[in-house]
Design an enzyme around this catalytic site. Structure first.
Site, mmCIF file in Angstrom:
data_model
loop_
_atom_site.group_PDB
_atom_site.id
_atom_site.type_symbol
_atom_site.label_atom_id
_atom_site.label_comp_id
_atom_site.label_asym_id
_atom_site.label_seq_id
_atom_site.Cartn_x
_atom_site.Cartn_y
_atom_site.Cartn_z
ATOM 1 N N ASP A 31 0.835 -1.206 0.000
ATOM 2 C CA ASP A 31 0.000 0.000 0.000
ATOM 3 C C ASP A 31 0.870 1.257 0.000
ATOM 4 O OD1 ASP A 31 -2.314 1.440 0.006
ATOM 5 O OD2 ASP A 31 -2.784 1.121 2.121
ATOM 6 N N HIS A 48 3.086 3.284 -8.692
ATOM 7 C CA HIS A 48 2.991 1.854 -9.026
ATOM 8 C C HIS A 48 4.263 1.406 -9.755
ATOM 9 C CE1 HIS A 48 -1.060 2.034 -7.645
ATOM 10 N NE2 HIS A 48 -1.537 2.694 -8.679
ATOM 11 N N LEU A 142 11.650 -20.305 -4.181
ATOM 12 C CA LEU A 142 10.491 -19.542 -3.697
ATOM 13 C C LEU A 142 9.309 -19.628 -4.673
ATOM 14 C CD1 LEU A 142 9.601 -17.157 -1.647
ATOM 15 C CD2 LEU A 142 10.213 -15.651 -3.557
HETATM 16 C C1 FPP Z 1 -1.887 0.082 -3.498
HETATM 17 O O1 FPP Z 1 -1.402 1.397 -3.468
HETATM 18 C C2 FPP Z 1 -1.266 -0.667 -4.587
HETATM 19 C C3 FPP Z 1 -1.941 -1.216 -5.633
HETATM 20 C C4 FPP Z 1 -3.388 -1.177 -5.783
HETATM 21 C C5 FPP Z 1 -1.242 -1.886 -6.727
HETATM 22 C C6 FPP Z 1 -0.001 -2.627 -6.370
HETATM 23 C C7 FPP Z 1 0.837 -2.686 -7.575
HETATM 24 C C8 FPP Z 1 2.182 -2.612 -7.590
HETATM 25 C C9 FPP Z 1 3.016 -2.565 -6.394
HETATM 26 C C10 FPP Z 1 2.943 -2.536 -8.862
HETATM 27 C C11 FPP Z 1 2.702 -3.613 -9.762
HETATM 28 C C12 FPP Z 1 2.992 -4.937 -9.178
HETATM 29 C C13 FPP Z 1 3.267 -5.986 -9.929
HETATM 30 C C14 FPP Z 1 3.473 -7.301 -9.317
HETATM 31 C C15 FPP Z 1 3.352 -5.837 -11.379
HETATM 32 P P1 FPP Z 1 -2.438 2.620 -3.572
HETATM 33 O O2 FPP Z 1 -2.465 3.064 -4.990
HETATM 34 O O3 FPP Z 1 -3.764 2.210 -3.032
HETATM 35 O O4 FPP Z 1 -1.751 3.675 -2.663
HETATM 36 P P2 FPP Z 1 -2.498 4.855 -1.857
HETATM 37 O O5 FPP Z 1 -3.295 4.191 -0.780
HETATM 38 O O6 FPP Z 1 -1.369 5.661 -1.333
HETATM 39 O O7 FPP Z 1 -3.356 5.583 -2.843
#
Ligand code: FPP
Length: 253
Positions: A31, A48, A142
């Site tokens: 997050d 991201h 893993l």
């Molecule tokens: C939450 O942060 C994260 C996500 C919804 C997406 C997670 C994706 C990645 C880490 C990158 C891609 C991963 C792979 C495996 C390709 P948020 O956007 O909700 O953050 P915020 O709460 O600060 O808005």
């Protein structure tokens, strides 16, 4: 390509870790990508994108530590509600990730797998994902499990539905349904027990992640935003886990 070998016991100790108190299966709610980007005045997608570096470093380190499984919450069944452009860019990022990370996954002997309704992901992400899963299928280190279009309630409903269908068709005696059978009906039937759930960005929610599997998992949160999550943060979580006394409802180990 030279294979990366897991750390020896001595190397683990020299890193301040307790070999016999390492979790076997770690899951992470990644997050804070959006907040990280916003703090810098950038578009959310930059967060991201940067999060992919954290995914790579965490995966490689978990492989070197000799863990059985790392499960990452990459896209929830609720994430479709985000603006269309963000969803589109996340899918593009996933497509790029599963292709570009192939050498890293192979070098680290990582088996790639998924949980969630991956059949409904856009083709541009689904195809390269399937190819990468296939490429890594004989790796023995893993297991990297990506939760994609994943929801914990939806997973349990799916399992119940399969069992109910089998019972209705006369293939299953309802009296034989137990926890082990339900667990084998979830997305990943051979998933090892979840030991440690990490959530970044200082939130204390489970957000519909691994609802069944979380029963006896230890939970550790850090205020660090996912794009800034690095090996020292992972170690902090592993050390905190080593201090916990897991009781599984009893009086102690
Ligand atoms: C939450 O942060 C994260 C996500 C919804 C997406 C997670 C994706 C990645 C880490 C990158 C891609 C991963 C792979 C495996 C390709 P948020 O956007 O909700 O953050 P915020 O709460 O600060 O808005």
């Amino acid at each position: 390509m030279e294979l990366t070998t897991p750390y020896s016991r001595e190397e683990l100790v020299s890193r301040g870790l307790v070999p016999e108190r390492l979790p076997r299966h770690v899951a992470i709610i990644m997050d804070g990508n959006g907040r990280w980007a916003k703090e810098k005045g950038w578009m959310r997608i930059r967060g991201h994108e940067e999060g992919v570096t954290s995914v790579r470093e965490t995966t490689e380190e978990c492989a070197r530590l000799g863990l059985d499984q790392l499960t990452l919450y990459a896209f929830s069944s609720e994430n479709w509600r985000r603006p269309e452009m963000e969803v589109k860019l996340l899918m593009k990022l996933l497509a790029r990730y599963v292709v570009e990370e192939r050498p890293t996954l192979m070098r680290n002997n990582v088996r790639l797998t998924t949980i969630g309704e991956t059949a409904t992901l856009p083709d541009e992400a689904r195809q390269p994902l399937l190819e990468s899963v296939d490429l890594c299928r004989n790796n023995t280190g893993l297991t990297l499990c990506l939760a994609l279009n994943y929801g914990g309630r939806q997973e349990i409903v799916g399992a119940v539905k399969r069992l109910a269908r089998d019972a209705a068709a006369g293939r299953l005696d309802p009296e034989t349904v137990d926890e082990a059978l339900l667990a084998r009906s979830l997305y990943q039937p051979d998933m090892p027990p979840l030991d440690l759930l990490i959530r970044t960005a200082g939130e204390y929610r489970v957000s519909n992640f691994l609802l069944w599997q979380i029963s006896y998992a230890e939970i550790w949160t850090t205020p660090v935003l996912w794009p800034e999550f690095r090996i020292p943060h992972l170690y902090e979580g592993l050390k905190a886990y080593a201090q916990r006394r897991r009781r599984f409802g009893g009086l102690g180990e």
